[in-house]
Enzyme design. Structure first.
Site, PDB file in Angstrom:
ATOM      1  N   TYR A 143      38.417  21.076  33.796  1.00 23.14           N
ATOM      2  CA  TYR A 143      37.554  19.905  33.620  1.00 23.14           C
ATOM      3  C   TYR A 143      38.279  18.828  32.815  1.00 23.14           C
ATOM      4  CZ  TYR A 143      33.272  17.323  32.324  1.00 23.14           C
ATOM      5  OH  TYR A 143      32.310  16.364  32.133  1.00 23.14           O
ATOM      6  N   ASP A 144      38.820  19.208  31.645  1.00 25.42           N
ATOM      7  CA  ASP A 144      39.434  18.226  30.748  1.00 25.42           C
ATOM      8  C   ASP A 144      40.640  17.560  31.412  1.00 25.42           C
ATOM      9  OD1 ASP A 144      37.688  19.667  29.211  1.00 25.42           O
ATOM     10  OD2 ASP A 144      39.045  20.004  27.546  1.00 25.42           O
ATOM     11  N   GLU A 145      41.543  18.389  31.925  1.00 26.61           N
ATOM     12  CA  GLU A 145      42.751  17.832  32.545  1.00 26.61           C
ATOM     13  C   GLU A 145      42.396  17.150  33.863  1.00 26.61           C
ATOM     14  OE1 GLU A 145      45.197  17.395  30.801  1.00 26.61           O
ATOM     15  OE2 GLU A 145      45.974  19.178  29.794  1.00 26.61           O
ATOM     16  N   ASN A 172      28.312  13.801  24.916  1.00 32.58           N
ATOM     17  CA  ASN A 172      27.165  14.671  25.253  1.00 32.58           C
ATOM     18  C   ASN A 172      25.878  13.879  25.483  1.00 32.58           C
ATOM     19  OD1 ASN A 172      29.152  16.257  23.703  1.00 32.58           O
ATOM     20  ND2 ASN A 172      27.748  17.929  24.147  1.00 32.58           N
ATOM     21  N   VAL A 185      23.885  23.036  25.302  1.00 30.29           N
ATOM     22  CA  VAL A 185      23.206  23.417  24.071  1.00 30.29           C
ATOM     23  C   VAL A 185      21.759  22.920  24.027  1.00 30.29           C
ATOM     24  CG1 VAL A 185      24.121  21.472  22.674  1.00 30.29           C
ATOM     25  CG2 VAL A 185      23.501  23.619  21.587  1.00 30.29           C
ATOM     26  N   GLY A 203      29.184  30.718  17.112  1.00 30.77           N
ATOM     27  CA  GLY A 203      29.910  30.574  15.844  1.00 30.77           C
ATOM     28  C   GLY A 203      28.904  30.497  14.715  1.00 30.77           C
ATOM     29  N   THR A 208      30.173  20.171  15.365  1.00 26.07           N
ATOM     30  CA  THR A 208      29.258  19.031  15.520  1.00 26.07           C
ATOM     31  C   THR A 208      29.339  18.427  16.925  1.00 26.07           C
ATOM     32  OG1 THR A 208      30.837  17.320  14.862  1.00 26.07           O
ATOM     33  CG2 THR A 208      29.604  18.408  13.092  1.00 26.07           C
TER      34      THR A 208
HETATM   35  P1  NAD Z   1      25.432  17.324  36.973  1.00 23.80           P
HETATM   36  O1  NAD Z   1      26.126  18.623  37.177  1.00 23.80           O
HETATM   37  O2  NAD Z   1      23.973  17.325  36.755  1.00 23.80           O
HETATM   38  O3  NAD Z   1      25.742  16.322  38.165  1.00 23.80           O
HETATM   39  C1  NAD Z   1      26.912  16.368  38.931  1.00 23.80           C
HETATM   40  C2  NAD Z   1      26.540  16.113  40.369  1.00 23.80           C
HETATM   41  O4  NAD Z   1      27.739  16.125  41.183  1.00 23.80           O
HETATM   42  C3  NAD Z   1      25.623  17.201  40.959  1.00 23.80           C
HETATM   43  O5  NAD Z   1      24.582  16.599  41.665  1.00 23.80           O
HETATM   44  C4  NAD Z   1      26.553  18.004  41.868  1.00 23.80           C
HETATM   45  O6  NAD Z   1      25.862  18.635  42.926  1.00 23.80           O
HETATM   46  C5  NAD Z   1      27.519  16.928  42.332  1.00 23.80           C
HETATM   47  N1  NAD Z   1      28.824  17.458  42.758  1.00 23.80           N
HETATM   48  C6  NAD Z   1      29.626  18.322  42.076  1.00 23.80           C
HETATM   49  N2  NAD Z   1      30.744  18.560  42.786  1.00 23.80           N
HETATM   50  C7  NAD Z   1      30.660  17.822  43.926  1.00 23.80           C
HETATM   51  C8  NAD Z   1      31.502  17.649  45.055  1.00 23.80           C
HETATM   52  N3  NAD Z   1      32.669  18.299  45.162  1.00 23.80           N
HETATM   53  N4  NAD Z   1      31.095  16.829  46.043  1.00 23.80           N
HETATM   54  C9  NAD Z   1      29.911  16.163  45.961  1.00 23.80           C
HETATM   55  N5  NAD Z   1      29.062  16.291  44.923  1.00 23.80           N
HETATM   56  C10 NAD Z   1      29.444  17.107  43.907  1.00 23.80           C
HETATM   57  O7  NAD Z   1      26.182  16.632  35.747  1.00 23.80           O
HETATM   58  P2  NAD Z   1      25.810  15.328  34.920  1.00 23.80           P
HETATM   59  O8  NAD Z   1      25.512  15.771  33.550  1.00 23.80           O
HETATM   60  O9  NAD Z   1      24.831  14.500  35.657  1.00 23.80           O
HETATM   61  O10 NAD Z   1      27.217  14.591  34.899  1.00 23.80           O
HETATM   62  C11 NAD Z   1      27.521  13.522  35.778  1.00 23.80           C
HETATM   63  C12 NAD Z   1      28.927  13.022  35.477  1.00 23.80           C
HETATM   64  O11 NAD Z   1      29.024  12.598  34.117  1.00 23.80           O
HETATM   65  C13 NAD Z   1      30.012  14.070  35.686  1.00 23.80           C
HETATM   66  O12 NAD Z   1      31.141  13.465  36.272  1.00 23.80           O
HETATM   67  C14 NAD Z   1      30.335  14.511  34.277  1.00 23.80           C
HETATM   68  O13 NAD Z   1      31.673  14.957  34.172  1.00 23.80           O
HETATM   69  C15 NAD Z   1      30.090  13.249  33.473  1.00 23.80           C
HETATM   70  N6  NAD Z   1      29.761  13.555  32.077  1.00 23.80           N
HETATM   71  C16 NAD Z   1      28.561  14.101  31.743  1.00 23.80           C
HETATM   72  C17 NAD Z   1      28.282  14.417  30.417  1.00 23.80           C
HETATM   73  C18 NAD Z   1      26.962  15.003  29.982  1.00 23.80           C
HETATM   74  O14 NAD Z   1      26.770  15.259  28.789  1.00 23.80           O
HETATM   75  N7  NAD Z   1      26.020  15.227  30.865  1.00 23.80           N
HETATM   76  C19 NAD Z   1      29.252  14.179  29.433  1.00 23.80           C
HETATM   77  C20 NAD Z   1      30.471  13.650  29.817  1.00 23.80           C
HETATM   78  C21 NAD Z   1      30.718  13.328  31.135  1.00 23.80           C
HETATM   79  N1  UDP Z   2      26.305  25.995  21.976  1.00 22.02           N
HETATM   80  C1  UDP Z   2      25.568  26.867  21.215  1.00 22.02           C
HETATM   81  N2  UDP Z   2      24.586  27.604  21.822  1.00 22.02           N
HETATM   82  C2  UDP Z   2      24.304  27.489  23.145  1.00 22.02           C
HETATM   83  C3  UDP Z   2      25.061  26.590  23.925  1.00 22.02           C
HETATM   84  C4  UDP Z   2      26.065  25.851  23.302  1.00 22.02           C
HETATM   85  O1  UDP Z   2      25.790  27.000  19.997  1.00 22.02           O
HETATM   86  O2  UDP Z   2      23.395  28.185  23.619  1.00 22.02           O
HETATM   87  C5  UDP Z   2      27.354  25.179  21.311  1.00 22.02           C
HETATM   88  C6  UDP Z   2      28.715  25.181  21.992  1.00 22.02           C
HETATM   89  O3  UDP Z   2      29.506  26.265  21.550  1.00 22.02           O
HETATM   90  C7  UDP Z   2      29.270  23.829  21.556  1.00 22.02           C
HETATM   91  C8  UDP Z   2      28.031  22.934  21.455  1.00 22.02           C
HETATM   92  O4  UDP Z   2      26.918  23.826  21.361  1.00 22.02           O
HETATM   93  O5  UDP Z   2      29.852  23.930  20.278  1.00 22.02           O
HETATM   94  C9  UDP Z   2      27.835  22.011  22.657  1.00 22.02           C
HETATM   95  O6  UDP Z   2      27.936  22.791  23.838  1.00 22.02           O
HETATM   96  P1  UDP Z   2      27.684  22.190  25.281  1.00 22.02           P
HETATM   97  O7  UDP Z   2      28.084  23.244  26.257  1.00 22.02           O
HETATM   98  O8  UDP Z   2      26.316  21.639  25.359  1.00 22.02           O
HETATM   99  O9  UDP Z   2      28.676  20.932  25.367  1.00 22.02           O
HETATM  100  P2  UDP Z   2      30.235  20.731  25.060  1.00 22.02           P
HETATM  101  O10 UDP Z   2      30.829  21.913  24.363  1.00 22.02           O
HETATM  102  O11 UDP Z   2      30.841  20.508  26.404  1.00 22.02           O
HETATM  103  O12 UDP Z   2      30.238  19.540  24.184  1.00 22.02           O
END
Ligand code: NAD
Ligand code: UDP
Length: 318
Positions: A143-145, A172, A185, A203, A208
């Protein structure tokens, strides 16, 4: 304007579609329904200005559009780690095809990038010029890369082919329509407390995060898309909470009788995360307005209805 939203049936995508549709745009939602649900876009299905296409963005597609919000990619660690190779393909090939489409039809493309490009940050809070501390071969790397390459692709299409791009680094985000089982979370704590189960803090809970309510985020995405600045621009709420504080807040709000159960911290879990949103404030005139307590109340209400309604089993299947 005709606007394509990839990942439009997902959590953020469907809220964005609600805003675009109510502001009178024509919207195409493209989704493979991996983590997206039809129920999120159900209310627009009969609208003549709305279309949905079931399509996987790892395959090319030809469409005529003016703007592309490129959101397709699973966002929760459980879902993006289920098939890491697919996650990389979605980020790399999917973004490549969407940028190719933008180039062909001269559309503007907004990439939904992430705070994960900063990895486990050594700089706090994170501003856009920080280059990150990312493990290239860990469980979060797909995801990150993947998102880091997606950003590189977007900028190279911009410099080489004059594609108009916008890059949002989303922190988030939470709100109604998060999946009950996505392991994030906020959804975990809300579902656990509504079911009277112990809240699983990983943990000691001192790590945070900063939580942005989804309507604020959608507002930021639209300002970025329609403004003059390419980015990358951080979009998130700078109010920082420990995970233990979040657990206690939700516990108090929903069910003070639930317990807190400490579980092992997942590998490469970032210790601190807080956006520096100076750029968003000065360049987009944007900052979050919904306080955590208020956003959590709306989120809890949505989960309460979904978990408690007699429609729940039927709705869960679409
Ligand atoms: P989500 O999983 O609810 O939505 C992602 C959508 O993409 C889903 O509807 C899924 O079916 C669709 N999808 C996944 N792979 C696909 C593919 N190969 N072809 C077509 N559709 C595909 O996630 P979200 O929380 O709504 O996130 C939306 C975007 O925002 C993502 O790109 C995510 O990386 C980014 N983002 C979200 C957060 C967050 O906290 N929610 C944080 C940082 C970045
Ligand atoms: N986390 C937690 N309990 C849960 C789910 C997540 O303590 O049931 C923690 C997780 O380890 C992370 C933070 O909450 O430190 C946020 O996790 P999330 O998966 O929501 O987002 P991300 O790590 O991608 O920011």
């Amino acid at each position: 304007m005709r606007i394509l939203v990839t990942g439009g049936a997902g959590f953020i995508g469907s809220h964005l579609i609600d805003r675009l549709m109510t502001s009178g745009q024509e919207v195409i939602c493209l989704d493979n329904f991996y983590t997206g649900r039809k129920r999120n876009i159900l209310k627009w299905l009969d609208n003549p200005y709305f279309e949905v296409i079931r399509h996987d963005i790892t395959e090319p597609i030809r469409l005529e559009v003016d703007q592309i919000y490129h959101l397709a990619c699973p966002a929760s660690p459980i879902h993006y780690q289920y098939n890491p190779v697919k996650t990389i393909k979605t980020n790399v090939m999917g973004t490549l095809y969407m940028l190719g489409l933008a180039k062909r039809v001269k559309a503007r493309l907004l990439l939904a990038s992430t705070s994960e490009v900063y990895g486990d940050p050594e700089v706090h809070p994170q501003s856009e010029d920080y280059r990150g501390n990312v493990n290239p071969i860990g469980p979060r790397s797909c995801y990150d890369e993947g998102k880091r390459v997606a950003e590189t692709l977007a900028f190279d299409y911009h410099w080489q082919n004059n594609v108009e791009i916008r890059v949002a680094r989303i922190f988030n985000t939470y709100g109604p329509r998060m999946l009950e089982n996505d392991g994030r979370v906020v959804s975990n704590f809300v579902v656990q407390s509504l079911k009277g189960q112990p809240l699983t803090v990983y943990g000691n809970g001192s790590q945070t995060r900063s939580f942005c309510y989804v309507s604020d985020l959608v507002d930021g995405l639209m300002r970025l898309m329609n403004g003059e600045h390419t980015g990358p621009i951080n979009l998130g709420n700078p109010d920082e909470y420990t995970i233990l504080e979040l657990a206690q807040t939700i516990q108090k709000m929903v069910n003070p009788d639930t317990e807190i159960d400490f579980k092992p911290l997942p590998e490469d879990d970032p210790k601190r995360r807080q956006p520096d949103i100076t750029k968003a404030k000065t360049l987009l005139g944007w900052q979050p307005t919904v306080p955590l307590q208020e956003g959590l109340k709306l989120t809890v209400e949505d989960f309460r209805q979904r978990l408690g309604s007699p429609e729940a089993p039927r709705l869960a299947s679409i």
